[in-house]
Design an enzyme around this catalytic site. Structure first.
Site, PDB file in Angstrom:
ATOM      1  N   CYS A 131       0.842  -1.202   0.000  1.00 29.39           N
ATOM      2  CA  CYS A 131       0.000   0.000   0.000  1.00 29.39           C
ATOM      3  C   CYS A 131       0.872   1.246   0.000  1.00 29.39           C
ATOM      4  O   CYS A 131       1.455   1.600   1.036  1.00 29.39           O
ATOM      5  CB  CYS A 131      -0.924  -0.035   1.223  1.00 29.39           C
ATOM      6  SG  CYS A 131      -1.917   1.443   1.404  1.00 29.39           S
ATOM      7  N   CYS A 134      -0.366   4.042   2.266  1.00 32.16           N
ATOM      8  CA  CYS A 134      -0.095   3.812   3.692  1.00 32.16           C
ATOM      9  C   CYS A 134       1.374   4.054   4.022  1.00 32.16           C
ATOM     10  O   CYS A 134       1.690   4.645   5.045  1.00 32.16           O
ATOM     11  CB  CYS A 134      -0.422   2.365   4.078  1.00 32.16           C
ATOM     12  SG  CYS A 134      -2.009   1.784   3.512  1.00 32.16           S
ATOM     13  N   ASP A 135       2.271   3.575   3.181  1.00 31.72           N
ATOM     14  CA  ASP A 135       3.683   3.491   3.572  1.00 31.72           C
ATOM     15  C   ASP A 135       4.635   4.368   2.762  1.00 31.72           C
ATOM     16  O   ASP A 135       5.789   4.547   3.155  1.00 31.72           O
ATOM     17  CB  ASP A 135       4.164   2.036   3.436  1.00 31.72           C
ATOM     18  CG  ASP A 135       3.388   1.106   4.354  1.00 31.72           C
ATOM     19  OD1 ASP A 135       2.928   1.569   5.402  1.00 31.72           O
ATOM     20  OD2 ASP A 135       3.234  -0.076   4.000  1.00 31.72           O
TER      21      ASP A 135
HETATM   22  C1  LIG Z   1       0.702  -3.923   5.876  1.00 31.49           C
HETATM   23  C2  LIG Z   1      -0.486  -3.003   5.798  1.00 31.49           C
HETATM   24  C3  LIG Z   1      -0.354  -1.700   6.219  1.00 31.49           C
HETATM   25  C4  LIG Z   1      -1.431  -0.816   6.146  1.00 31.49           C
HETATM   26  N1  LIG Z   1      -1.257   0.436   6.591  1.00 31.49           N
HETATM   27  C5  LIG Z   1      -2.286   1.295   6.571  1.00 31.49           C
HETATM   28  C6  LIG Z   1      -2.135   2.630   7.026  1.00 31.49           C
HETATM   29  O1  LIG Z   1      -1.038   3.031   7.442  1.00 31.49           O
HETATM   30  N2  LIG Z   1      -3.216   3.441   6.968  1.00 31.49           N
HETATM   31  C7  LIG Z   1      -4.427   3.025   6.493  1.00 31.49           C
HETATM   32  O2  LIG Z   1      -5.367   3.805   6.489  1.00 31.49           O
HETATM   33  N3  LIG Z   1      -4.593   1.769   6.031  1.00 31.49           N
HETATM   34  C8  LIG Z   1      -3.561   0.906   6.058  1.00 31.49           C
HETATM   35  N4  LIG Z   1      -3.721  -0.364   5.592  1.00 31.49           N
HETATM   36  C9  LIG Z   1      -5.033  -0.752   5.048  1.00 31.49           C
HETATM   37  C10 LIG Z   1      -5.975  -1.101   6.204  1.00 31.49           C
HETATM   38  O3  LIG Z   1      -5.357  -2.076   7.011  1.00 31.49           O
HETATM   39  C11 LIG Z   1      -7.295  -1.623   5.657  1.00 31.49           C
HETATM   40  O4  LIG Z   1      -7.855  -0.669   4.782  1.00 31.49           O
HETATM   41  C12 LIG Z   1      -8.263  -1.893   6.812  1.00 31.49           C
HETATM   42  O5  LIG Z   1      -7.700  -2.822   7.705  1.00 31.49           O
HETATM   43  C13 LIG Z   1      -9.589  -2.428   6.284  1.00 31.49           C
HETATM   44  O6  LIG Z   1     -10.385  -2.724   7.378  1.00 31.49           O
HETATM   45  P1  LIG Z   1     -11.545  -3.811   7.280  1.00 31.49           P
HETATM   46  O7  LIG Z   1     -12.151  -3.842   8.629  1.00 31.49           O
HETATM   47  O8  LIG Z   1     -12.393  -3.549   6.110  1.00 31.49           O
HETATM   48  O9  LIG Z   1     -10.816  -5.192   6.961  1.00 31.49           O
HETATM   49  P2  LIG Z   1      -9.660  -5.998   7.701  1.00 31.49           P
HETATM   50  O10 LIG Z   1      -8.794  -5.139   8.526  1.00 31.49           O
HETATM   51  O11 LIG Z   1      -9.034  -6.799   6.628  1.00 31.49           O
HETATM   52  O12 LIG Z   1     -10.447  -6.965   8.679  1.00 31.49           O
HETATM   53  C14 LIG Z   1     -11.194  -8.038   8.199  1.00 31.49           C
HETATM   54  C15 LIG Z   1     -11.663  -8.846   9.371  1.00 31.49           C
HETATM   55  O13 LIG Z   1     -12.595  -9.831   8.916  1.00 31.49           O
HETATM   56  C16 LIG Z   1     -12.304 -11.065   9.536  1.00 31.49           C
HETATM   57  N5  LIG Z   1     -12.882 -12.142   8.739  1.00 31.49           N
HETATM   58  C17 LIG Z   1     -12.642 -12.471   7.442  1.00 31.49           C
HETATM   59  N6  LIG Z   1     -13.384 -13.544   7.079  1.00 31.49           N
HETATM   60  C18 LIG Z   1     -14.134 -13.873   8.181  1.00 31.49           C
HETATM   61  C19 LIG Z   1     -15.080 -14.890   8.459  1.00 31.49           C
HETATM   62  N7  LIG Z   1     -15.437 -15.787   7.545  1.00 31.49           N
HETATM   63  N8  LIG Z   1     -15.631 -14.940   9.700  1.00 31.49           N
HETATM   64  C20 LIG Z   1     -15.301 -14.029  10.655  1.00 31.49           C
HETATM   65  N9  LIG Z   1     -14.412 -13.028  10.430  1.00 31.49           N
HETATM   66  C21 LIG Z   1     -13.827 -12.974   9.219  1.00 31.49           C
HETATM   67  C22 LIG Z   1     -10.788 -11.058   9.667  1.00 31.49           C
HETATM   68  O14 LIG Z   1     -10.337 -12.009  10.614  1.00 31.49           O
HETATM   69  C23 LIG Z   1     -10.567  -9.613  10.091  1.00 31.49           C
HETATM   70  O15 LIG Z   1     -10.736  -9.486  11.476  1.00 31.49           O
HETATM   71  C24 LIG Z   1      -2.672  -1.258   5.636  1.00 31.49           C
HETATM   72  C25 LIG Z   1      -2.806  -2.574   5.205  1.00 31.49           C
HETATM   73  C26 LIG Z   1      -1.725  -3.439   5.287  1.00 31.49           C
HETATM   74  C27 LIG Z   1      -1.875  -4.850   4.827  1.00 31.49           C
END
Ligand SMILES: Cc1cc2nc3c(=O)[nH]c(=O)nc-3n(C[C@H](O)[C@H](O)[C@H](O)COP(=O)(O)OP(=O)(O)OC[C@H]3O[C@@H](n4cnc5c(N)ncnc54)[C@H](O)[C@@H]3O)c2cc1C
Length: 309
Positions: A131, A134-135
């Site tokens: 990303c 992000c980084d």
């Molecule tokens: C290395 C890295 C660095 C990042 N740095 C930044 C940053 O600095 N700033 C920023 O804004 N964004 C950053 N991001 C992006 C950010 O992490 C995502 O946009 C954000 O986490 C999305 O949130 P979410 O809740 O949609 O999904 P996620 O964080 O992906 O969470 C998904 C959740 O769903 C759960 N899940 C999936 N399938 C199931 C199932 N069948 N049953 C129950 N639970 C399930 C998972 O276990 C998890 O808890 C980064 C991403 C990465 C990979």
């Protein structure tokens, strides 16, 4: 019977939990295999509002969970294996057990595709990232040669964004033209800092022994000739896979599996809402996921209020 069951414990799921809890709905959050979601895999988050010094990704998610629990959210370790959305109440199968719920918020996120190289995994967060937004601005990447892997719109966007920080940006693509939209491809290739490396795949990220990225080994797929490009960062932009397989055929989604809401965060099934990266192919940020989690919880609350009128 749960009033609100939230599938996922990332920024979207836990923010939805915070709002639903404050609305007195005692939501149940099912964590999935990654409690806290993707942000727990990163070190410093510098763009989440309210933290001028940045905050460790894991710490941010622990705080968000505590905040939701303070108002009555319950967080259960478990993965939803199957759902029955054919009528009320909905049924969720979680590690073999059935949970009934009046509303569901899907916040299951999306995983990024990997190059499937051992060195890539070992150097994740040590110069390998997925990303640029992000980084890209981290000090380790400033005025350094950087490499972006991919050839679609996302890869072009990442490369363009990185021109603000890097001295040169290699755009490594396995074909001899970009897959991105014409306008995006033209703009990218016209940029003086972007150097395309055509017909090439990354075969190794170096240097695991130093614990940081010093370059990539690339192989030309037409000539089979390998060479090393020196760089300090590798931004892998070869696509994401939404974690939505269990909803296939039940919830409207696009050809890549992103859930397509009907209106706001409401899906085609009344009482099922969606938030975060599993429905967002564009922004994919912690704060946008959190914002959508808030919206989904408000919609769920209104849905329940309307039913009980
Ligand atoms: C290395 C890295 C660095 C990042 N740095 C930044 C940053 O600095 N700033 C920023 O804004 N964004 C950053 N991001 C992006 C950010 O992490 C995502 O946009 C954000 O986490 C999305 O949130 P979410 O809740 O949609 O999904 P996620 O964080 O992906 O969470 C998904 C959740 O769903 C759960 N899940 C999936 N399938 C199931 C199932 N069948 N049953 C129950 N639970 C399930 C998972 O276990 C998890 O808890 C980064 C991403 C990465 C990979």
């Amino acid at each position: 019977m749960e009033k609100v069951a939230i599938i996922g414990s990332g920024c979207a799921g836990l923010t939805a939990a915070l709002y639903a809890a404050r609305a007195n709905l005692q939501p149940l959050v099912l964590t999935g295999r990654h409690p806290g979601g993707l942000l727990t895999t990163t070190t410093v988050v510098e763009n989440f509002p309210g933290f001028p010094e940045g905050i460790d990704g894991y710490e941010l998610m622990v705080r968000l969970q505590k905040q939701a629990e303070r108002f009555g959210a319950r967080v259960q370790f478990g993965t939803v294996e199957n759902v029955d959305l054919s009528g009320q109440p909905f049924h969720l199968v979680v590690d073999g057990e059935t949970i009934d719920a009046e509303t569901i918020i899907i916040a299951s996120g999306a995983g990024h595709r990997h190059l499937e190289l051992e060195s890539e995994i070992k150097l994740e967060n040590k110069g390998v990232t997925y990303c640029a937004t992000c980084d890209g601005a981290l000090p380790m990447f400033r005025n350094q040669a950087l490499a972006v892997v991919g050839g679609g719109d996302s890869a072009c966007e990442e490369a363009m964004y990185l021109t603000r920080f890097g001295s040169i940006v290699y755009l490594i693509h396995r074909r001899d033209s970009l897959r991105a939209s014409k306008i995006m491809a033209e703009r990218t290739l016209a940029h003086s800092k972007i150097k395309p490396i055509w017909d090439s795949i990354v075969t190794d990220v170096m240097d695991v022994s130093q614990g940081k990225v010093t370059g990539v080994r690339v192989k030309n797929v037409k000539t089979n000739i390998e060479r090393v490009l020196e760089c300090s960062g590798v931004f892998v932009a070869i696509g994401h896979t939404p974690n939505t397989q269990i909803f296939k055929g039940l919830i409207d989604m696009d050809e890549q599996g992103y859930i397509v809401p009907k209106r706001g965060t409401a899906t085609n099934v009344p009482g099922v809402f969606v938030a975060g990266d599993c429905s967002d192919r564009v922004y994919r940020q912690a704060v946008t996921a959190a914002g959508l989690g808030c919206a989904a919880a408000i919609e769920a609350e209104r849905f329940l209020a309307a039913r009980n009128e």
